[in-house]
Design an enzyme around this catalytic site. Structure first.
Site, short mmCIF file in Angstrom:
data_model
loop_
_atom_site.label_atom_id
_atom_site.label_comp_id
_atom_site.label_asym_id
_atom_site.label_seq_id
_atom_site.Cartn_x
_atom_site.Cartn_y
_atom_site.Cartn_z
N THR A 72 -7.40 32.19 25.34
CA THR A 72 -7.00 31.06 26.19
C THR A 72 -6.57 31.58 27.56
O THR A 72 -6.75 32.75 27.88
CB THR A 72 -5.91 30.22 25.49
OG1 THR A 72 -5.70 29.02 26.22
CG2 THR A 72 -4.60 30.99 25.34
N LYS A 76 -10.23 33.30 29.63
CA LYS A 76 -11.50 32.74 29.16
C LYS A 76 -12.70 33.22 29.97
O LYS A 76 -13.81 33.29 29.45
CB LYS A 76 -11.45 31.21 29.16
CG LYS A 76 -10.52 30.64 28.09
CD LYS A 76 -10.56 29.13 28.10
CE LYS A 76 -9.60 28.54 27.08
NZ LYS A 76 -9.67 27.06 27.04
N ASN A 97 -13.77 31.00 24.38
CA ASN A 97 -12.45 30.82 23.77
C ASN A 97 -12.39 31.34 22.34
O ASN A 97 -11.33 31.27 21.70
CB ASN A 97 -12.01 29.35 23.83
CG ASN A 97 -12.65 28.50 22.75
OD1 ASN A 97 -13.78 28.75 22.35
ND2 ASN A 97 -11.93 27.50 22.29
N GLY A 136 -10.22 16.59 37.01
CA GLY A 136 -9.96 18.00 36.73
C GLY A 136 -11.24 18.80 36.55
O GLY A 136 -12.12 18.43 35.77
N GLY A 139 -10.71 25.14 33.87
CA GLY A 139 -11.32 25.70 32.67
C GLY A 139 -11.63 24.66 31.62
O GLY A 139 -12.75 24.58 31.09
N TYR A 232 -2.50 17.35 24.29
CA TYR A 232 -2.03 16.92 22.98
C TYR A 232 -0.52 17.11 22.79
O TYR A 232 0.01 16.80 21.73
CB TYR A 232 -2.81 17.61 21.86
CG TYR A 232 -2.47 19.07 21.62
CD1 TYR A 232 -1.50 19.44 20.71
CD2 TYR A 232 -3.16 20.08 22.29
CE1 TYR A 232 -1.20 20.78 20.47
CE2 TYR A 232 -2.88 21.41 22.06
CZ TYR A 232 -1.89 21.75 21.14
OH TYR A 232 -1.60 23.08 20.91
#
Length: 290
Positions: A72, A76, A97, A136, A139, A232
């Protein structure tokens, strides 16, 4: 195909990964599958190591018997030069990833993209993916944009504060999806673009616990839109909560988190995990405040 007698040693390399829920998600599913599976975070901040050390850490992991690593931020892209092989989708996205170690060689995959595609299919069944506005171009943005276009999006506007970054991202995507209309856009164009879209996707950090708020003015958002978020924590971001209140079909970031974990677990073990069980476990951990 792996057998219950085989054991797996897996790591997560990145900055600030100690609180990550990916390790317990993998371990919980492995327990349910009667697998011996140990997953440990390897936090660059704790080790005081730069992202450029990802290759050294991979090599050390291989020597110590690790089977795989999830990768992460900020590694990456940095990990690419240390791989012996890379999946077609990861090559096109320009980020990895998940790294599988086989016979001392490193093979890269990107389950952010495949995980989001899985999330779209399971969490937004029947949604019209044709015209999408994405916020956005970082990544995460690269992976979800690829997933959208691979899942049937034909018109995609990507908005980012960094004009150079979004133009670069759009150029890359156009080379892989020449049949689609892909455009860079600025934040002040959002109110005019949103009414003509079928869906809105947030791939910015705005909405996280430490970046609270809405990533855009939702005045033009209506019930005909679907709304997805990559965040999340919290699973019900301000955007998801507001969209749900408007009657929008929503896809919370937990779906992507589970989707990428499901795909990574299968790559690592060769065994198909139970996606519904993994999502239930993730939501339970979030409810507990983990």
């Amino acid at each position: 195909m792996s057998t219950p007698s085989e054991s797996f040693l897996v790591g997560l390399i990145g900055e600030g990964v100690m609180p990550s829920l990916t390790p317990p998600m993998h371990e919980h599913e492995a327990d349910a599958q009667s697998l011996r599976y140990l997953y440990r975070p390897i936090d660059l901040a704790v080790l005081q190591r730069p992202g450029q050390d990802v290759g050294t850490l991979l090599a050390a992991g291989a020597e110590l018997g690790y089977n795989a690593f999830n990768i992460t931020h900020p590694c990456k892209q940095l990990v690419l030069e240390h791989l012996d092989g890379i999946s077609d989708s990861a090559r096109k996205i320009g980020a990895v990833n998940t790294v599988l170690i086989e016979d001392g060689k490193f093979y890269g995959h990107n389950t952010d993209a495949s995980g989001f595609a899985r999330a779209l299919a399971s969490g937004l069944p029947g949604a019209n993916l044709a015209k999408v506005l994405q916020l956005g171009a970082g990544g995460a943005g690269a992976a979800v944009a690829y997933a959208l276009l691979d899942s049937g999006t034909t018109e995609l506007h990507i908005v980012d504060l960094d004009a150079e970054r979004v133009e670069h991202r759009v150029a890359e995507l156009r080379s892989h999806f020449p049949q689609a209309q892909i455009f860079a856009a600025t934040p002040d164009e959002v109110p005019g673009l949103l009414p003509g879209k079928d869906g809105l996707l947030n791939a910015t950090p705005i909405g996280m616990h430490h970046h609270p708020g809405l990533p855009l003015d939702i005045a033009a958002l209506t019930a005909h839109h679907w709304v997805a978020d990559c965040i999340y924590r919290p699973v019900d971001t301000e955007l998801i909560t507001a969209a749900r209140a408007l009657g929008c079909q929503v896809l919370d970031g937990g779906h992507m988190a589970v989707g990428q974990a499901v795909d990574a677990f299968e790559i690592i073990t060769g065994i198909k995990p139970d996606a519904a069980r993994m999502r239930a476990h993730l939501l339970a951990m979030l409810e507990e405040g983990r």
